[in-house]
Design a protein around this motif. Structure first.
Motif, PDB file in Angstrom:
ATOM      1  N   TYR B  24       0.823  -1.215   0.000  1.00  0.00           N
ATOM      2  CA  TYR B  24       0.000   0.000   0.000  1.00  0.00           C
ATOM      3  C   TYR B  24       0.860   1.269   0.000  1.00  0.00           C
ATOM      4  O   TYR B  24       0.484   2.278  -0.579  1.00  0.00           O
ATOM      5  CB  TYR B  24      -1.007  -0.022   1.153  1.00  0.00           C
ATOM      6  CG  TYR B  24      -2.197  -0.863   0.784  1.00  0.00           C
ATOM      7  CD1 TYR B  24      -3.148  -0.376  -0.103  1.00  0.00           C
ATOM      8  CD2 TYR B  24      -2.345  -2.152   1.256  1.00  0.00           C
ATOM      9  CE1 TYR B  24      -4.220  -1.151  -0.495  1.00  0.00           C
ATOM     10  CE2 TYR B  24      -3.413  -2.948   0.874  1.00  0.00           C
ATOM     11  CZ  TYR B  24      -4.351  -2.442  -0.001  1.00  0.00           C
ATOM     12  OH  TYR B  24      -5.411  -3.215  -0.405  1.00  0.00           O
ATOM     13  N   ILE B  28       0.351   4.154  -2.659  1.00  0.00           N
ATOM     14  CA  ILE B  28       0.213   5.570  -2.278  1.00  0.00           C
ATOM     15  C   ILE B  28       1.279   6.395  -3.020  1.00  0.00           C
ATOM     16  O   ILE B  28       1.005   7.490  -3.511  1.00  0.00           O
ATOM     17  CB  ILE B  28       0.322   5.731  -0.740  1.00  0.00           C
ATOM     18  CG1 ILE B  28      -0.904   5.095  -0.070  1.00  0.00           C
ATOM     19  CG2 ILE B  28       0.437   7.199  -0.348  1.00  0.00           C
ATOM     20  CD1 ILE B  28      -0.763   4.844   1.421  1.00  0.00           C
ATOM     21  N   ASP B  73     -10.763  10.869  -5.094  1.00  0.00           N
ATOM     22  CA  ASP B  73     -10.702  11.617  -3.827  1.00  0.00           C
ATOM     23  C   ASP B  73     -10.069  10.784  -2.716  1.00  0.00           C
ATOM     24  O   ASP B  73      -9.708  11.314  -1.669  1.00  0.00           O
ATOM     25  CB  ASP B  73     -12.093  12.138  -3.417  1.00  0.00           C
ATOM     26  CG  ASP B  73     -13.118  11.022  -3.240  1.00  0.00           C
ATOM     27  OD1 ASP B  73     -12.852   9.884  -3.694  1.00  0.00           O
ATOM     28  OD2 ASP B  73     -14.179  11.288  -2.662  1.00  0.00           O
ATOM     29  N   ALA B  74      -9.908   9.486  -2.945  1.00  0.00           N
ATOM     30  CA  ALA B  74      -9.220   8.638  -1.963  1.00  0.00           C
ATOM     31  C   ALA B  74      -7.872   8.234  -2.548  1.00  0.00           C
ATOM     32  O   ALA B  74      -7.786   7.884  -3.723  1.00  0.00           O
ATOM     33  CB  ALA B  74     -10.048   7.395  -1.660  1.00  0.00           C
ATOM     34  N   ILE B  75      -6.826   8.304  -1.753  1.00  0.00           N
ATOM     35  CA  ILE B  75      -5.478   8.160  -2.311  1.00  0.00           C
ATOM     36  C   ILE B  75      -5.175   6.716  -2.735  1.00  0.00           C
ATOM     37  O   ILE B  75      -4.480   6.498  -3.742  1.00  0.00           O
ATOM     38  CB  ILE B  75      -4.410   8.739  -1.347  1.00  0.00           C
ATOM     39  CG1 ILE B  75      -3.108   9.024  -2.127  1.00  0.00           C
ATOM     40  CG2 ILE B  75      -4.148   7.839  -0.164  1.00  0.00           C
ATOM     41  CD1 ILE B  75      -2.204  10.007  -1.434  1.00  0.00           C
ATOM     42  N   ILE B  76      -5.708   5.746  -2.035  1.00  0.00           N
ATOM     43  CA  ILE B  76      -5.475   4.354  -2.453  1.00  0.00           C
ATOM     44  C   ILE B  76      -6.206   4.074  -3.767  1.00  0.00           C
ATOM     45  O   ILE B  76      -5.646   3.471  -4.687  1.00  0.00           O
ATOM     46  CB  ILE B  76      -5.874   3.366  -1.336  1.00  0.00           C
ATOM     47  CG1 ILE B  76      -4.862   3.495  -0.182  1.00  0.00           C
ATOM     48  CG2 ILE B  76      -5.900   1.926  -1.842  1.00  0.00           C
ATOM     49  CD1 ILE B  76      -5.199   2.702   1.056  1.00  0.00           C
ATOM     50  N   SER B  77      -7.416   4.574  -3.874  1.00  0.00           N
ATOM     51  CA  SER B  77      -8.135   4.446  -5.146  1.00  0.00           C
ATOM     52  C   SER B  77      -7.355   5.154  -6.254  1.00  0.00           C
ATOM     53  O   SER B  77      -7.232   4.646  -7.363  1.00  0.00           O
ATOM     54  CB  SER B  77      -9.527   5.070  -5.053  1.00  0.00           C
ATOM     55  OG  SER B  77     -10.271   4.451  -4.048  1.00  0.00           O
TER      56      SER B  77
END
Lengths: 417, 143
Positions: B24, B28, B73-77
């Motif tokens: 992860y 990121i 808007d989500a960093i993992i996505s």
């Protein structure tokens, strides 16, 4: 392991929590890490007692109820009705006719909303809910309004997640037919001043439905004392089986309202000309119910009673304040919902990190929390956030769980921000 | 480099990351390297809504090849979106349409593409394939 009341304090001490041993599903590794389960507001794990009782039901008395004259049917019917009596006592209902088995909280609310929509509500009337209701206590009332033309009025809340009682009073007028309100917010953890809300509604002649889905496992409930007209909750959030829930209704209300669904068991006589409905509580239980679930909900309630809700409440209060302090110390963490009276759920957001990212990382550390809008989108709009990270507690959690959660959260924040 | 060569490159990149947290961390990092998507491209028509996170996908068709810009808007996505864009951007609609995206499974991130994950990624892959299909159909008609 049986619990004895004198041992409870020791069991529920902060040095770990031996009640946990009674919950086999908690004793496992996920992604090579010991599971930390903090998604209890979604559903709780089940104790051995309930798990064993499920097996016992199917291996000994499984049969249909209220119909057969044979031995097994009698046994199952007795157990089913004994459970109803136990639940009536648990919430201090006047009698067991006031206790209706449902699929869960959602069905209970839909039942009352649907029956109300066919009970003289017109476009002159209104319904009151609050701004932090679960979608299941919003949508059924919107459907009632669509059907009848009645107006939906919403009690606003402050930044802390507490209802504005003066605004509530201002909404109360003679058009209000029912106030449907949660006892405890599933997202914010707020405990509403439910007795005051009920009293005020009664003063203008409105009925009150209490959504106790997030309350019944944390606080002792006495429906006579509350004087609510309806109260709903789910079995699976209180250590019991999934797919079973309770609708409590005052007998006079349940007598007045039309039936919900038609079918077997809810009738006395049927002919093509006229059908005579069965008496309470069967009038509202059409079809073969979730017999095993209903019977084993009693086992879950016995389990809760052995420990005692007062003890549970005191212990969980301790966990909540311990957790609040722990997460507050992490830079960037904002607690969402700072009501003075809280139980169950602790929601938070992190400046610069999406709740989804935090949920994914915590999951890989073996920590189960819920992220997202928790079926309460209006709350997210209120705070202008996409969602929250919610840790929610049960009687088997300990400060060790909270420590692991706080460490995990810190690590996730460091990676993301 | 073909689409599959790019996928193999990514699989190799992730091979040395055995710990989930390292994986992860890498995703990121990928997100942080993804070129910024201009704010004016983040329009509703380019949005792919998941239940929890939003993904924006902007397609460009230049000289017979499809290019994508994406954000979340989500960093993992966003990191995952970045990986998919890295693999699929810059190929012909026909190549994209027939591509088999095996790298996600191979690097152990298959769960992110499950329909229940609701982060918009599966919908994004579908949308990319849809753009490719529409363009390759249009190309065939022109021929």
């Amino acid at each position: 392991m049986e619990l004895k009341s004198e041992d409870v304090q020791e069991y529920l001490s902060y040095q770990g929590n031996p009640v946990r041993e009674q919950f086999p599903s908690l004793n496992q590794m996920v992604y090579g890490k010991p599971l930390i389960y903090l998604d209890n507001a979604a559903t709780t794990q089940k104790p051995w007692k309930v798990i064993n009782a499920v097996q016992e039901y199917y291996t000994t008395i499984n049969s249909n109820i209220h119909r057969g004259v044979h031995y097994l049917s009698q046994k199952a019917t007795d157990a089913y009705e004994l459970s109803r009596t136990t639940i009536a006592t648990f919430i201090n209902a006047k009698n067991s006719r006031e206790v209706i088995f449902t699929k869960g909280t959602t069905e209970g609310i839909n039942l009352v909303a649907d029956c109300f929509s066919r009970y003289g509500i017109t476009d002159k009337d209104s319904v009151i809910i609050s701004s932090f209701e679960h979608h299941s206590n919003i949508v059924p009332w919107q459907m009632l309004c669509d059907k009848t033309g009645a107006r939906l009025k919403v009690i606003p809340m402050n930044e802390d997640g507490e209802l504005l009682m003066d605004d509530y009073k201002a909404l109360l007028d003679d058009t209000v037919k029912i106030v449907a309100i949660s006892y405890v917010s599933n997202t914010l953890g707020t405990i509403n001043p439910i007795k005051e809300i009920i009293d005020l509604a009664h003063q203008i002649g409105s009925a009150v439905l209490v959504d106790a889905a997030q309350a019944v496992q944390h606080l002792a409930i006495d429906v006579k004392d509350l004087d609510c007209d309806f109260l709903v909750f789910s079995g699976h959030k209180m250590y019991g089986p999934t797919g079973i829930g309770i609708l409590y209704g005052k007998e006079e209300w349940l007598e007045k309202l039309p039936p919900y669904q038609g079918g077997g068991d809810m009738i006395k006589t049927v002919s093509f000309v006229k059908t005579e409905y069965n008496e309470l509580p069967f009038k509202f239980e059409a079809g073969t119910p979730h017999i095993e679930g209903a019977i084993n909900l009693k086992v879950a309630i016995d389990f809760i009673n052995e420990i005692g809700l007062e003890q549970i409440a005191a212990f969980e209060q301790g966990l909540m304040s311990y957790a609040t302090t722990a997460v507050q110390e992490i830079p960037g963490v904002n607690i969402i919902g700072r009501a003075k009276a809280k139980t169950g759920s602790l929601s938070l957001s992190v400046t610069g990190a999406h709740p989804y990212d935090i949920g994914v990382l915590l999951d890989k550390m073996g920590i189960a929390v819920r992220t997202g809008h928790h079926c309460t989108q209006p709350i997210m709009d209120f705070y202008c956030i996409p969602g929250t990270v919610r840790a929610s507690f049960a009687l088997y959690n300990s400060t060790l769980d909270v420590d692991r959660f706080a460490e995990g959260l810190k690590r996730a924040v460091n990676m993301l921000v | 480099m073909t689409i599959n060569e790019k996928q193999d490159e990514l699989v190799e990149e992730f091979e040395f990351l055995s710990d989930w947290m390292d994986k992860y961390e890498h995703i990121i990092g990928e997100a942080k390297e993804l070129p910024e998507m201009q704010e004016d491209l983040k329009q509703d028509k380019y949005i792919i809504k998941g239940c929890q996170s939003k993904v924006w996908l902007y397609p460009e068709y230049k000289d017979g090849k499809l290019y994508f810009k994406a954000d979340s808007d989500a960093i993992i996505s966003k990191g995952l979106v970045g990986l998919i864009v890295r693999v699929l951007s810059g190929y012909t609609p026909e190549e994209i349409q027939t591509a088999d995206l095996y790298f996600i499974d191979k690097i152990g991130l298959k769960e992110h593409l499950s329909p229940t994950r609701s982060n918009g990624l599966l919908a994004m892959v579908k949308q990319i394939k849809l753009y490719a299909l529409a363009l390759s159909t249009a190309n065939k008609v022109q021929q």
